[in-house]
Design a protein around this motif. Structure first.
Motif, short mmCIF file in Angstrom:
data_model
loop_
_atom_site.label_atom_id
_atom_site.label_comp_id
_atom_site.label_asym_id
_atom_site.label_seq_id
_atom_site.Cartn_x
_atom_site.Cartn_y
_atom_site.Cartn_z
N LEU A 1 -1.15 0.09 9.89
CA LEU A 1 -2.19 0.99 9.40
C LEU A 1 -1.87 1.45 7.97
N GLN A 2 -0.60 1.71 7.75
CA GLN A 2 -0.20 2.13 6.40
C GLN A 2 -0.43 1.00 5.40
N GLN A 3 -0.13 -0.23 5.83
CA GLN A 3 -0.42 -1.41 5.01
C GLN A 3 -1.87 -1.42 4.54
N VAL A 4 -2.77 -1.09 5.44
CA VAL A 4 -4.20 -1.08 5.09
C VAL A 4 -4.43 -0.11 3.94
N TYR A 5 -3.93 1.08 4.09
CA TYR A 5 -4.12 2.07 3.03
C TYR A 5 -3.49 1.59 1.73
N GLU A 6 -2.28 1.09 1.81
CA GLU A 6 -1.60 0.67 0.59
C GLU A 6 -2.32 -0.49 -0.07
N THR A 7 -2.84 -1.38 0.75
CA THR A 7 -3.49 -2.57 0.19
C THR A 7 -4.83 -2.21 -0.45
N VAL A 8 -5.59 -1.39 0.22
CA VAL A 8 -6.91 -1.05 -0.34
C VAL A 8 -6.74 -0.16 -1.56
N TRP A 9 -5.84 0.78 -1.48
CA TRP A 9 -5.67 1.71 -2.60
C TRP A 9 -4.80 1.12 -3.71
N GLY A 10 -3.98 0.11 -3.35
CA GLY A 10 -3.10 -0.44 -4.36
C GLY A 10 -1.98 0.51 -4.76
N VAL A 11 -1.52 1.31 -3.83
CA VAL A 11 -0.38 2.20 -4.11
C VAL A 11 0.59 2.13 -2.93
N GLU A 12 1.82 2.61 -3.15
CA GLU A 12 2.77 2.70 -2.05
C GLU A 12 2.77 4.12 -1.51
N LEU A 13 2.90 4.23 -0.21
CA LEU A 13 2.93 5.55 0.42
C LEU A 13 4.29 5.75 1.09
N ASP A 14 4.66 7.00 1.21
CA ASP A 14 5.91 7.35 1.88
C ASP A 14 5.72 7.21 3.38
N ARG A 15 6.59 6.43 4.00
CA ARG A 15 6.34 6.12 5.41
C ARG A 15 6.43 7.34 6.33
N PRO A 16 7.49 8.14 6.25
CA PRO A 16 7.53 9.29 7.17
C PRO A 16 6.36 10.24 6.95
N ASN A 17 5.96 10.45 5.73
CA ASN A 17 4.85 11.36 5.48
C ASN A 17 3.53 10.80 6.02
N PHE A 18 3.35 9.49 5.83
CA PHE A 18 2.13 8.87 6.35
C PHE A 18 2.06 9.03 7.87
N ARG A 19 3.19 8.76 8.49
CA ARG A 19 3.27 8.89 9.94
C ARG A 19 2.93 10.29 10.40
N ARG A 20 3.57 11.25 9.75
CA ARG A 20 3.34 12.64 10.13
C ARG A 20 1.86 12.99 10.03
N LYS A 21 1.27 12.59 8.92
CA LYS A 21 -0.14 12.88 8.66
C LYS A 21 -1.05 12.25 9.72
#
Lengths: 243, 243
Positions: free
Chosen positions: B175-195
């Motif tokens: 799921l995080q891959q989807v966000y990163e791919t569409v937005w073209g940015v990297e996200l912090d994994r623990p924060n993404f999970r928490r959110k």
DNA sequence: TTCTTAATAGTCACTCTGACTATAAATAGA
DNA sequence: TCTATTTATAGTCAGAGTGACTATTAAGAA
């Protein structure tokens, strides 16, 4: 466009007409109003509808929307040119107009409080109507109006659109009125103020003495719209997003 | 519709054709891809374009979009029926198609990674193309594609749309891959999970053993899409909204 | 075993927000 | 003139949410 196959020739069928419909909002006397016109023809003769009209062969839908807006409201071509007209969506149900196949591109716009629309010229009988009193409308215009209201409500959250409802110079109280009127909720005044002033480019202070109010209470400082187009962080509605 | 005046008779002019254009996205190999078809006819013969086609007299634009999607991808009627197809906006510049006046309603949809679209049937040569490699396209399709990408990016912020890119069961990493791919940015994994886990109804845990990965590292737990349609609070892009 | 990798858990300071209270500047009316 | 009332503006405070981290766990590979 289907590129390789020719299973369908659009010229073999009765043509589509393309129209624009306009949901034009304003805030007057702390109530949200929408511009309606009275129909002079069947169907829905004598009923109320959103203003609109046919897109002409040489113009885009956006241009047609501006032309119609100018015709209906009597606003100058120049004023309409500078307005923010937002394309809402397109309505294309086959049975939405009983006469023929009409596909309509809906637009929405916000105006500051204006005098009653001029009835003269080629404009139909047009009137500002309180939003809650604007039903039932002709065709699928109830649906379009509801969609437009939703869109405007949500645009207020993350754009500077609200200043479009205000005159050139306005108080924060007036701006807050816009939010409260469109959203239909009450907001805390100090918090609203803090939020707006903390958002860079939303409003800028106007130098000089406050406007003469005639009312009681401390006169409010004046502001004008700032340079920003979007708000961040957004100014969210109290109950969160609508479902 | 203009209610009272008859200055303009649409039947006196060459008719409009109404089409749908589709911007269908998927994520494969950590890259955003869009479905394109190769044109077999002039204009832009041999060039790439978004899939689409004429709206037929008896169907709405939304229905036409589903029909075309099913034809182009070979997806079953049933699958396409359940898909979230979002109307993007309508493109109506008079010169957008050199052959005739064509008004096009654009739709966008997200699919999980699928096999290459079937070339058979009546579908044109169709291919998943990396989003950056999808230019220039025929007509105004570059613009439509850009608008669609913007819309999808911003919809990810406040809707559960991202799960539409994922298979029925997925890991939070996917799921995080989807966000990163569409937005073209990297996200912090623990924060993404928490959110994600803190947002009620976004995802729900799947009981049972984790999927066999074949890769190294601790296997991730599986989730499926939850019941919610919107996210609140929203999951905002790092740099705030785009301008 | 031990190393590496990826998922998951937890910490901490900072910001933003909602719900307040307090003060200032105007008018209306006594 | 004085006082009550009204409205704008300033300030406070606790709780939620977030970004940037560190720590632990569970798997395969060397």
């Amino acid at each position: 466009m289907r590129p390789t196959t020719q299973e369908y020739d659009p010229r073999a069928f009765p043509p589509f007409a393309v129209t624009v419909d306009l949901a034009i909002f304003t805030v007057r006397a702390s109530r949200l109003h929408v511009l309606l016109v009275q129909r002079g023809e069947e169907p829905y003769r004598g009923g109320w509808a959103l203003p609109g009209g046919f897109v002409r062969p040489e113009e885009s839908a956006g241009l047609a929307a501006r032309r119609e807006l100018s015709e209906e409201t009597g606003l100058s071509h120049r004023t309409v040119q500078g307005l923010h007209l937002e394309q809402l969506r397109t309505y294309s149900e086959p049975d939405r107009d009983p006469r023929m196949r009409v596909v309509s591109v809906a637009y929405t716009a916000l105006l500051p409080d204006l005098p009653e629309p001029r009835g003269g010229g080629d404009a139909a009988l047009a009137r500002w109507t309180p939003r809650e009193a604007a039903a039932p409308l002709a065709f699928d215009h109830d649906r379009i109006l509801a969609d437009a209201h939703d869109r405007v409500s949500s645009k207020l959250e993350y754009t500077c659109l609200a200043t479009g409802f205000c005159p050139a110079e306005f108080t924060l109280g007036e701006l807050q009125q816009v939010y409260e009127t469109v959203w239909g909720v009450e907001l805390d005044r100090p918090n609203f103020r803090r939020k707006v002033l903390a958002t860079p480019g939303f409003v800028e202070a106007v130098e000089g003495p406050p406007r003469r109010t005639g009312g009681r209470g401390k006169p409010a400082a004046l502001y004008r719209a700032g340079a920003a187009a979007t708000l961040h962080p957004p100014l969210l509605r109290p109950e969160g997003r609508q479902p």
